[in-house]
Design a protein around this motif. Structure first.
Motif, PDB file in Angstrom:
ATOM      1  N   GLN A 182       0.828  -1.204   0.000  1.00 37.88           N
ATOM      2  CA  GLN A 182       0.000   0.000   0.000  1.00 37.88           C
ATOM      3  C   GLN A 182       0.865   1.259   0.000  1.00 37.88           C
ATOM      4  O   GLN A 182       2.016   1.240   0.437  1.00 37.88           O
ATOM      5  CB  GLN A 182      -0.923   0.001   1.221  1.00 37.88           C
ATOM      6  CG  GLN A 182      -1.925  -1.144   1.238  1.00 37.88           C
ATOM      7  CD  GLN A 182      -2.827  -1.097   2.450  1.00 37.88           C
ATOM      8  OE1 GLN A 182      -3.069  -0.035   3.019  1.00 37.88           O
ATOM      9  NE2 GLN A 182      -3.326  -2.254   2.857  1.00 37.88           N
TER      10      GLN A 182
ATOM     11  N   PHE B 185       3.794   2.509   2.620  1.00 33.58           N
ATOM     12  CA  PHE B 185       4.312   1.368   3.383  1.00 33.58           C
ATOM     13  C   PHE B 185       5.843   1.345   3.415  1.00 33.58           C
ATOM     14  O   PHE B 185       6.513   1.742   2.464  1.00 33.58           O
ATOM     15  CB  PHE B 185       3.833   0.061   2.755  1.00 33.58           C
ATOM     16  CG  PHE B 185       2.597  -0.511   3.385  1.00 33.58           C
ATOM     17  CD1 PHE B 185       1.753   0.264   4.160  1.00 33.58           C
ATOM     18  CD2 PHE B 185       2.257  -1.850   3.190  1.00 33.58           C
ATOM     19  CE1 PHE B 185       0.606  -0.265   4.733  1.00 33.58           C
ATOM     20  CE2 PHE B 185       1.121  -2.398   3.759  1.00 33.58           C
ATOM     21  CZ  PHE B 185       0.301  -1.609   4.531  1.00 33.58           C
TER      22      PHE B 185
ATOM     23  N   VAL C  28       8.491  -1.642   3.493  1.00 34.22           N
ATOM     24  CA  VAL C  28       8.370  -3.046   3.120  1.00 34.22           C
ATOM     25  C   VAL C  28       9.737  -3.722   3.101  1.00 34.22           C
ATOM     26  O   VAL C  28      10.726  -3.138   2.638  1.00 34.22           O
ATOM     27  CB  VAL C  28       7.715  -3.188   1.725  1.00 34.22           C
ATOM     28  CG1 VAL C  28       7.566  -4.649   1.334  1.00 34.22           C
ATOM     29  CG2 VAL C  28       6.348  -2.483   1.703  1.00 34.22           C
TER      30      VAL C  28
ATOM     31  N   VAL D 191       6.519   3.968  -1.827  1.00 34.24           N
ATOM     32  CA  VAL D 191       6.869   2.830  -0.977  1.00 34.24           C
ATOM     33  C   VAL D 191       8.364   2.874  -0.696  1.00 34.24           C
ATOM     34  O   VAL D 191       9.165   3.190  -1.582  1.00 34.24           O
ATOM     35  CB  VAL D 191       6.506   1.503  -1.678  1.00 34.24           C
ATOM     36  CG1 VAL D 191       6.937   0.308  -0.839  1.00 34.24           C
ATOM     37  CG2 VAL D 191       5.006   1.441  -1.953  1.00 34.24           C
TER      38      VAL D 191
ATOM     39  N   HIS E 234       8.346  -1.455  12.962  1.00 30.36           N
ATOM     40  CA  HIS E 234       8.242  -0.335  12.028  1.00 30.36           C
ATOM     41  C   HIS E 234       8.113  -0.772  10.565  1.00 30.36           C
ATOM     42  O   HIS E 234       7.971   0.091   9.689  1.00 30.36           O
ATOM     43  CB  HIS E 234       9.461   0.576  12.179  1.00 30.36           C
ATOM     44  CG  HIS E 234       9.644   1.084  13.576  1.00 30.36           C
ATOM     45  ND1 HIS E 234       8.768   1.965  14.171  1.00 30.36           N
ATOM     46  CD2 HIS E 234      10.583   0.804  14.519  1.00 30.36           C
ATOM     47  CE1 HIS E 234       9.164   2.232  15.409  1.00 30.36           C
ATOM     48  NE2 HIS E 234      10.272   1.532  15.636  1.00 30.36           N
ATOM     49  N   ILE E 235       8.179  -2.067  10.300  1.00 33.72           N
ATOM     50  CA  ILE E 235       8.013  -2.576   8.937  1.00 33.72           C
ATOM     51  C   ILE E 235       6.551  -2.971   8.756  1.00 33.72           C
ATOM     52  O   ILE E 235       6.039  -3.841   9.457  1.00 33.72           O
ATOM     53  CB  ILE E 235       8.933  -3.788   8.678  1.00 33.72           C
ATOM     54  CG1 ILE E 235      10.398  -3.418   8.928  1.00 33.72           C
ATOM     55  CG2 ILE E 235       8.750  -4.298   7.245  1.00 33.72           C
ATOM     56  CD1 ILE E 235      10.918  -2.275   8.089  1.00 33.72           C
ATOM     57  N   ASN E 236       5.878  -2.311   7.829  1.00 30.22           N
ATOM     58  CA  ASN E 236       4.451  -2.567   7.621  1.00 30.22           C
ATOM     59  C   ASN E 236       4.183  -3.938   7.024  1.00 30.22           C
ATOM     60  O   ASN E 236       3.176  -4.589   7.346  1.00 30.22           O
ATOM     61  CB  ASN E 236       3.835  -1.512   6.697  1.00 30.22           C
ATOM     62  CG  ASN E 236       3.961  -0.115   7.252  1.00 30.22           C
ATOM     63  OD1 ASN E 236       4.752   0.679   6.756  1.00 30.22           O
ATOM     64  ND2 ASN E 236       3.198   0.219   8.291  1.00 30.22           N
ATOM     65  N   LEU E 237       5.088  -4.378   6.137  1.00 29.67           N
ATOM     66  CA  LEU E 237       4.833  -5.606   5.387  1.00 29.67           C
ATOM     67  C   LEU E 237       6.145  -6.316   5.075  1.00 29.67           C
ATOM     68  O   LEU E 237       7.104  -5.687   4.621  1.00 29.67           O
ATOM     69  CB  LEU E 237       4.109  -5.265   4.070  1.00 29.67           C
ATOM     70  CG  LEU E 237       3.882  -6.392   3.069  1.00 29.67           C
ATOM     71  CD1 LEU E 237       2.917  -7.434   3.618  1.00 29.67           C
ATOM     72  CD2 LEU E 237       3.350  -5.828   1.750  1.00 29.67           C
TER      73      LEU E 237
ATOM     74  N   ALA F  88       7.465  -7.724  11.715  1.00 26.54           N
ATOM     75  CA  ALA F  88       6.668  -7.040  10.688  1.00 26.54           C
ATOM     76  C   ALA F  88       5.191  -7.060  11.060  1.00 26.54           C
ATOM     77  O   ALA F  88       4.697  -8.022  11.656  1.00 26.54           O
ATOM     78  CB  ALA F  88       6.881  -7.700   9.330  1.00 26.54           C
ATOM     79  N   GLN F  89       4.480  -6.009  10.683  1.00 29.77           N
ATOM     80  CA  GLN F  89       3.061  -5.917  11.018  1.00 29.77           C
ATOM     81  C   GLN F  89       2.216  -6.929  10.242  1.00 29.77           C
ATOM     82  O   GLN F  89       1.183  -7.388  10.731  1.00 29.77           O
ATOM     83  CB  GLN F  89       2.562  -4.497  10.743  1.00 29.77           C
ATOM     84  CG  GLN F  89       3.225  -3.449  11.630  1.00 29.77           C
ATOM     85  CD  GLN F  89       2.902  -2.035  11.208  1.00 29.77           C
ATOM     86  OE1 GLN F  89       1.910  -1.784  10.528  1.00 29.77           O
ATOM     87  NE2 GLN F  89       3.736  -1.082  11.610  1.00 29.77           N
ATOM     88  N   LYS F  90       2.660  -7.293   9.028  1.00 28.98           N
ATOM     89  CA  LYS F  90       1.957  -8.301   8.237  1.00 28.98           C
ATOM     90  C   LYS F  90       2.982  -9.124   7.477  1.00 28.98           C
ATOM     91  O   LYS F  90       3.950  -8.571   6.943  1.00 28.98           O
ATOM     92  CB  LYS F  90       0.979  -7.635   7.257  1.00 28.98           C
ATOM     93  CG  LYS F  90       0.167  -8.635   6.428  1.00 28.98           C
ATOM     94  CD  LYS F  90      -0.833  -7.931   5.517  1.00 28.98           C
ATOM     95  CE  LYS F  90      -1.649  -8.933   4.717  1.00 28.98           C
ATOM     96  NZ  LYS F  90      -2.648  -8.275   3.829  1.00 28.98           N
TER      97      LYS F  90
END
Length: 213
Positions: free
Chosen positions: A16, A19, A21, A41, A95-98, A135-137
């Motif tokens: 997204q 993000f 990543v 990104v 702090h890493i979204n994905l 990672a968050q996801k």
């Protein structure tokens, strides 16, 4: 379009705008080539680079600029360089979204095995252990079956684990599957396959999403 490109293009949709990543070694690094120009990104690497660009052409290869997999990369305008200690602080600090990672096996409860095959020489787990927990996801991309045609999505992993219950989504050349508390949910079927094809090549029983694409 080859299988790896097909998977990488679908994985890009998980990224997204805005993000941060991390792309794992191997197939996940291909995702960088397909990130839409409409998205801002920032790609992060465990060895200390924030702001990875697409794969370099022959003309702009810099042998001193590499990612965590020792592949040559490019850097976007505004990229920054730092120690691996700071890099892992970003990861462990959430702090890493994905994180988009490869895998050899994924279990129906989200267990992941992606770093070792017994009897084969391996240097170590690398940053995967930290990424799957920080990672968050976590999205896994891989081929749906192995070279023998056997499922890679299993009731229980047989290989040494990278992490327990850490996977959120699986993207293969055949399907997109979410890991839920109720089990594995089939949310997308790739062109050329049917729901029956996916179930026949997946060991656990799948839940079929009401809004299956």
């Amino acid at each position: 379009m080859n299988i790896r490109e097909r998977i990488a293009r679908r994985a890009e949709k998980e990224v997204q705008d805005g993000f941060f990543v991390n792309l794992g070694i191997g197939m996940p690094t291909l995702v960088a080539n397909y990130i839409s120009d409409n998205k801002q990104v920032v790609l992060q690497s465990e060895n200390g680079l924030l702001g990875i660009g697409p794969y370099p052409t022959k003309e702009n290869v810099d042998p001193d600029l590499i990612n965590a997999g020792k592949e040559t990369v490019t850097a976007i305008d505004g990229a920054s360089y730092f120690s691996s200690a700071e890099s892992f602080a970003m990861i462990r600090g959430g702090h890493i979204n994905l994180a988009i990672l490869g895998a050899m096996e994924v279990a129906e409860n989200g267990d992941l095995a992606n770093w070792m095959i017994p009897g084969k020489m391996i240097k170590g787990m690398g940053g995967a252990m930290d990424l799957v927990h920080g990672a968050q996801k976590v999205v896994i991309i891989m081929e749906h079956v192995n070279r023998k045609g056997q499922p890679k999505i299993l009731k229980q992993c047989s290989l040494p684990l990278t992490g327990k219950k850490v996977v959120n989504r699986i993207i293969t050349d055949r399907a997109v599957i979410d890991v839920t508390d109720q089990g594995l949910k089939l949310v997308e079927v790739m062109e050329g396959y049917t729901v029956e094809d996916i179930q026949n090549s997946t060991e656990p029983e799948l839940i079929i999403a009401d809004d299956l694409k």
